[in-house]
Design a protein around this motif. Sequence first.
Motif, PDB file in Angstrom:
ATOM      1  N   ALA A  22       0.831  -1.198   0.000  1.00 12.35           N
ATOM      2  CA  ALA A  22       0.000   0.000   0.000  1.00 12.35           C
ATOM      3  C   ALA A  22       0.864   1.245   0.000  1.00 12.35           C
ATOM      4  O   ALA A  22       0.544   2.239  -0.665  1.00 12.35           O
ATOM      5  CB  ALA A  22      -0.935  -0.008   1.217  1.00 12.35           C
ATOM      6  N   SER A  23       1.955   1.217   0.730  1.00 13.35           N
ATOM      7  CA  SER A  23       2.836   2.389   0.777  1.00 13.35           C
ATOM      8  C   SER A  23       3.478   2.630  -0.581  1.00 13.35           C
ATOM      9  O   SER A  23       3.640   3.773  -1.018  1.00 13.35           O
ATOM     10  CB  SER A  23       3.919   2.218   1.858  1.00 13.35           C
ATOM     11  N   MET A  24       3.835   1.553  -1.298  1.00 14.57           N
ATOM     12  CA  MET A  24       4.435   1.718  -2.613  1.00 14.57           C
ATOM     13  C   MET A  24       3.415   2.235  -3.624  1.00 14.57           C
ATOM     14  O   MET A  24       3.769   2.941  -4.561  1.00 14.57           O
ATOM     15  CB  MET A  24       5.042   0.396  -3.092  1.00 14.57           C
ATOM     16  N   ALA A  25       2.138   1.897  -3.429  1.00 17.59           N
ATOM     17  CA  ALA A  25       1.095   2.450  -4.301  1.00 17.59           C
ATOM     18  C   ALA A  25       1.027   3.962  -4.114  1.00 17.59           C
ATOM     19  O   ALA A  25       0.831   4.709  -5.079  1.00 17.59           O
ATOM     20  CB  ALA A  25      -0.255   1.815  -3.978  1.00 17.59           C
ATOM     21  N   ILE A  26       1.205   4.422  -2.890  1.00 19.24           N
ATOM     22  CA  ILE A  26       1.216   5.866  -2.618  1.00 19.24           C
ATOM     23  C   ILE A  26       2.434   6.513  -3.258  1.00 19.24           C
ATOM     24  O   ILE A  26       2.341   7.574  -3.872  1.00 19.24           O
ATOM     25  CB  ILE A  26       1.197   6.138  -1.102  1.00 19.24           C
ATOM     26  N   VAL A  27       3.591   5.861  -3.125  1.00 12.33           N
ATOM     27  CA  VAL A  27       4.817   6.386  -3.742  1.00 12.33           C
ATOM     28  C   VAL A  27       4.625   6.550  -5.245  1.00 12.33           C
ATOM     29  O   VAL A  27       4.938   7.603  -5.819  1.00 12.33           O
ATOM     30  CB  VAL A  27       6.009   5.447  -3.459  1.00 12.33           C
ATOM     31  N   ARG A  28       4.083   5.523  -5.887  1.00 10.29           N
ATOM     32  CA  ARG A  28       3.872   5.592  -7.338  1.00 10.29           C
ATOM     33  C   ARG A  28       2.888   6.690  -7.704  1.00 10.29           C
ATOM     34  O   ARG A  28       3.052   7.385  -8.714  1.00 10.29           O
ATOM     35  CB  ARG A  28       3.386   4.232  -7.859  1.00 10.29           C
ATOM     36  N   ASP A  29       1.864   6.876  -6.872  1.00 13.81           N
ATOM     37  CA  ASP A  29       0.875   7.897  -7.178  1.00 13.81           C
ATOM     38  C   ASP A  29       1.439   9.305  -6.996  1.00 13.81           C
ATOM     39  O   ASP A  29       1.101  10.210  -7.758  1.00 13.81           O
ATOM     40  CB  ASP A  29      -0.361   7.735  -6.295  1.00 13.81           C
ATOM     41  N   VAL A  30       2.300   9.500  -6.013  1.00  9.73           N
ATOM     42  CA  VAL A  30       2.924  10.809  -5.830  1.00  9.73           C
ATOM     43  C   VAL A  30       3.804  11.138  -7.037  1.00  9.73           C
ATOM     44  O   VAL A  30       3.781  12.267  -7.545  1.00  9.73           O
ATOM     45  CB  VAL A  30       3.754  10.858  -4.526  1.00  9.73           C
ATOM     46  N   VAL A  56      -5.783   4.838   4.038  1.00 13.53           N
ATOM     47  CA  VAL A  56      -4.874   3.870   4.656  1.00 13.53           C
ATOM     48  C   VAL A  56      -4.524   4.336   6.066  1.00 13.53           C
ATOM     49  O   VAL A  56      -4.928   5.417   6.493  1.00 13.53           O
ATOM     50  CB  VAL A  56      -3.577   3.711   3.824  1.00 13.53           C
ATOM     51  N   GLY A  57      -3.769   3.526   6.793  1.00 12.99           N
ATOM     52  CA  GLY A  57      -3.363   3.871   8.141  1.00 12.99           C
ATOM     53  C   GLY A  57      -2.174   4.821   8.164  1.00 12.99           C
ATOM     54  O   GLY A  57      -1.446   4.965   7.176  1.00 12.99           O
ATOM     55  N   ARG A  58      -1.965   5.436   9.317  1.00 13.53           N
ATOM     56  CA  ARG A  58      -0.856   6.376   9.466  1.00 13.53           C
ATOM     57  C   ARG A  58       0.493   5.695   9.230  1.00 13.53           C
ATOM     58  O   ARG A  58       1.409   6.285   8.657  1.00 13.53           O
ATOM     59  CB  ARG A  58      -0.907   7.005  10.864  1.00 13.53           C
ATOM     60  N   SER A  59       0.630   4.444   9.672  1.00 12.38           N
ATOM     61  CA  SER A  59       1.909   3.745   9.505  1.00 12.38           C
ATOM     62  C   SER A  59       2.233   3.544   8.021  1.00 12.38           C
ATOM     63  O   SER A  59       3.398   3.611   7.616  1.00 12.38           O
ATOM     64  CB  SER A  59       1.885   2.398  10.224  1.00 12.38           C
ATOM     65  N   THR A  60       1.195   3.310   7.213  1.00 11.28           N
ATOM     66  CA  THR A  60       1.404   3.133   5.772  1.00 11.28           C
ATOM     67  C   THR A  60       1.866   4.439   5.135  1.00 11.28           C
ATOM     68  O   THR A  60       2.769   4.451   4.293  1.00 11.28           O
ATOM     69  CB  THR A  60       0.103   2.662   5.105  1.00 11.28           C
ATOM     70  N   VAL A  61       1.239   5.542   5.549  1.00 11.35           N
ATOM     71  CA  VAL A  61       1.634   6.847   5.041  1.00 11.35           C
ATOM     72  C   VAL A  61       3.073   7.159   5.438  1.00 11.35           C
ATOM     73  O   VAL A  61       3.862   7.657   4.626  1.00 11.35           O
ATOM     74  CB  VAL A  61       0.676   7.945   5.549  1.00 11.35           C
ATOM     75  N   ARG A  62       3.422   6.868   6.663  1.00  9.95           N
ATOM     76  CA  ARG A  62       4.787   7.136   7.126  1.00  9.95           C
ATOM     77  C   ARG A  62       5.807   6.309   6.365  1.00  9.95           C
ATOM     78  O   ARG A  62       6.902   6.779   6.058  1.00  9.95           O
ATOM     79  CB  ARG A  62       4.880   6.871   8.629  1.00  9.95           C
ATOM     80  N   GLU A  63       5.456   5.066   6.050  1.00  7.67           N
ATOM     81  CA  GLU A  63       6.353   4.218   5.258  1.00  7.67           C
ATOM     82  C   GLU A  63       6.538   4.795   3.864  1.00  7.67           C
ATOM     83  O   GLU A  63       7.645   4.796   3.310  1.00  7.67           O
ATOM     84  CB  GLU A  63       5.793   2.797   5.177  1.00  7.67           C
ATOM     85  N   ALA A  64       5.447   5.302   3.278  1.00 10.32           N
ATOM     86  CA  ALA A  64       5.531   5.914   1.947  1.00 10.32           C
ATOM     87  C   ALA A  64       6.399   7.158   1.978  1.00 10.32           C
ATOM     88  O   ALA A  64       7.249   7.361   1.099  1.00 10.32           O
ATOM     89  CB  ALA A  64       4.127   6.263   1.448  1.00 10.32           C
TER      90      ALA A  64
END
Length: 225
Positions: A22-30, A56-64
Amino acid sequence: MPKKEDLARLTPAESKPDPHSASMAIVRDVIRGLYEGRYVPGQRLVEPDLVKHYGVGRSTVREALKQLTADGIVVSYAFRGARIRELTRREASNLFAITEVMLGLVARQAAANMDSKEKKERLETHFQAIANHSEGDGHFAFLQHRNRYFRALVDIGENEEILRILPRLQVHLIRNRSILAPAERVRGYRGITRAVLRGDAEKAEKITRHYIARIASSTLPFFPE
């Protein structure tokens, strides 16, 4: 924002979400958002806003954000959050200089290794995708054609090390500001393609470097000193 089906695929209903995916999906979208203008250099990335936006959860955002920072796309500040990295003109110039040399090498090696009909047809196919691109299809679609074109050159030149290095250059922080006219873009890629297909390594490198330098000259004035 990622397509709903993309996030659904990352978080199937009968299993626990995979924070890394999920975090990598955010990275790709950014990264995609930088090309599309949804994200811009200097923009703040606020954790609660991202949590709500991506669902998503805060931990996922922080990982991204951690990955984006490691990749040089985001700059994080203690107690002040994170921002999309904003390059100075000198930093952008340095990135263009490195990109010019590396893509020149890619074209040279592809030309030197252009020894089969299959390789020629592959490169011609990717060039035609660029030449036939309509502005109505969107800038991101053009960038996908461009990336596939250079990936084909790398594969033909058989230099896998380039694939490890190029993504780290963060060219999306500089190229999304390019103002070259579509016709000029096509002329640039046509010149590169012709030289590579002829197997003229020296000319392929020269034309590629000239094209990247032309992009730089039209882009750098828009970066702050």
